[in-house]
Design a protein around this motif. Sequence first.
Motif, short mmCIF file in Angstrom:
data_model
loop_
_atom_site.label_atom_id
_atom_site.label_comp_id
_atom_site.label_asym_id
_atom_site.label_seq_id
_atom_site.Cartn_x
_atom_site.Cartn_y
_atom_site.Cartn_z
N GLN A 1 10.90 1.86 -1.66
CA GLN A 1 10.08 2.63 -2.73
C GLN A 1 9.51 1.59 -3.86
O GLN A 1 10.18 0.35 -4.31
CB GLN A 1 11.25 3.42 -3.54
CG GLN A 1 10.70 4.21 -4.62
CD GLN A 1 11.80 5.11 -5.07
OE1 GLN A 1 12.44 4.42 -6.07
NE2 GLN A 1 11.72 6.61 -5.12
N ILE A 2 8.30 1.98 -4.23
CA ILE A 2 7.74 1.22 -5.13
C ILE A 2 7.43 1.74 -6.50
O ILE A 2 7.27 3.12 -6.55
CB ILE A 2 6.09 0.69 -4.51
CG1 ILE A 2 6.17 0.25 -3.24
CG2 ILE A 2 5.11 -0.19 -5.48
CD1 ILE A 2 6.81 -1.20 -2.99
N SER A 3 7.43 1.04 -7.64
CA SER A 3 7.35 1.60 -8.82
C SER A 3 6.77 0.46 -9.89
O SER A 3 6.86 -0.72 -9.48
CB SER A 3 8.65 1.89 -9.41
OG SER A 3 9.22 2.84 -8.92
N ASN A 4 6.22 0.92 -10.88
CA ASN A 4 5.69 0.11 -12.07
C ASN A 4 6.72 -0.23 -12.73
O ASN A 4 8.03 -0.06 -12.47
CB ASN A 4 4.21 0.53 -12.72
CG ASN A 4 4.68 1.89 -13.57
OD1 ASN A 4 5.92 1.89 -13.94
ND2 ASN A 4 3.69 2.52 -13.92
N ARG B 1 0.98 -1.05 -0.11
CA ARG B 1 -0.09 -0.05 0.03
C ARG B 1 0.80 1.19 0.16
O ARG B 1 1.75 1.37 0.93
CB ARG B 1 -0.94 -0.11 1.35
CG ARG B 1 -1.83 1.05 0.93
CD ARG B 1 -2.81 1.26 2.49
NE ARG B 1 -3.57 -0.03 2.45
CZ ARG B 1 -4.62 -0.58 1.82
NH1 ARG B 1 -5.33 0.46 1.01
NH2 ARG B 1 -5.08 -1.76 1.97
N VAL B 2 0.63 2.09 -1.21
CA VAL B 2 1.41 3.43 -1.18
C VAL B 2 0.38 4.49 -1.49
O VAL B 2 -0.67 4.34 -1.99
CB VAL B 2 2.16 3.31 -2.27
CG1 VAL B 2 3.06 4.61 -2.35
CG2 VAL B 2 3.28 2.13 -2.32
N TRP C 1 7.22 6.05 -1.61
CA TRP C 1 7.79 5.22 -0.38
C TRP C 1 6.80 4.74 0.39
O TRP C 1 5.70 5.28 0.58
CB TRP C 1 8.70 5.99 0.33
CG TRP C 1 10.19 6.32 -0.26
CD1 TRP C 1 10.52 7.43 -1.21
CD2 TRP C 1 11.22 5.54 -0.58
NE1 TRP C 1 11.57 7.45 -1.66
CE2 TRP C 1 12.25 6.23 -1.21
CE3 TRP C 1 11.66 4.44 0.08
CZ2 TRP C 1 13.63 5.67 -1.63
CZ3 TRP C 1 12.96 4.00 -0.12
CH2 TRP C 1 13.77 4.51 -1.00
N THR C 2 7.07 3.43 1.05
CA THR C 2 6.27 3.04 1.77
C THR C 2 6.61 2.26 2.93
O THR C 2 7.95 1.89 2.85
CB THR C 2 5.16 1.89 1.33
OG1 THR C 2 3.88 2.01 2.21
CG2 THR C 2 5.50 0.57 0.83
#
Length: 114
Positions: free
Chosen positions: A76-79, A55-56, A87-88
């Motif tokens: 850090q979350i990216s497609n 969840r971001v 960031w989460t």
Amino acid sequence: MGVLDGVAGRVAGGATVEFRPSGSSMVPLIRSRQPVVVAPVDPSALQVGDIVLARVSGTVYLHLVSALDPARRRVQISNNRGRVNGWTGYERVFGICLSVDGVPRPGAAGRVRG
């Protein structure tokens, strides 16, 4: 509540879940409606390139870990198209993708929360 919210709840509760996410943001790693298996993860064991359910900013994504900040306990979350979701914290990283269409993701099984 979307489909991924429900999956995140089950994975956060300790379940390994198989489902078919929709969308094109992870092509060619995951194509729309391909079956994936996601299991609870130990966030401190993650590596850049892992696919996680996280969840971001209030939205649940099945996206890539693009950077790590262990000192602040966040990722850090990216497609897969270069868009950074943000960031989460470790507490909002629910699971790791173990396989896509029956093909195991390298190293992912070793990061499952035991």
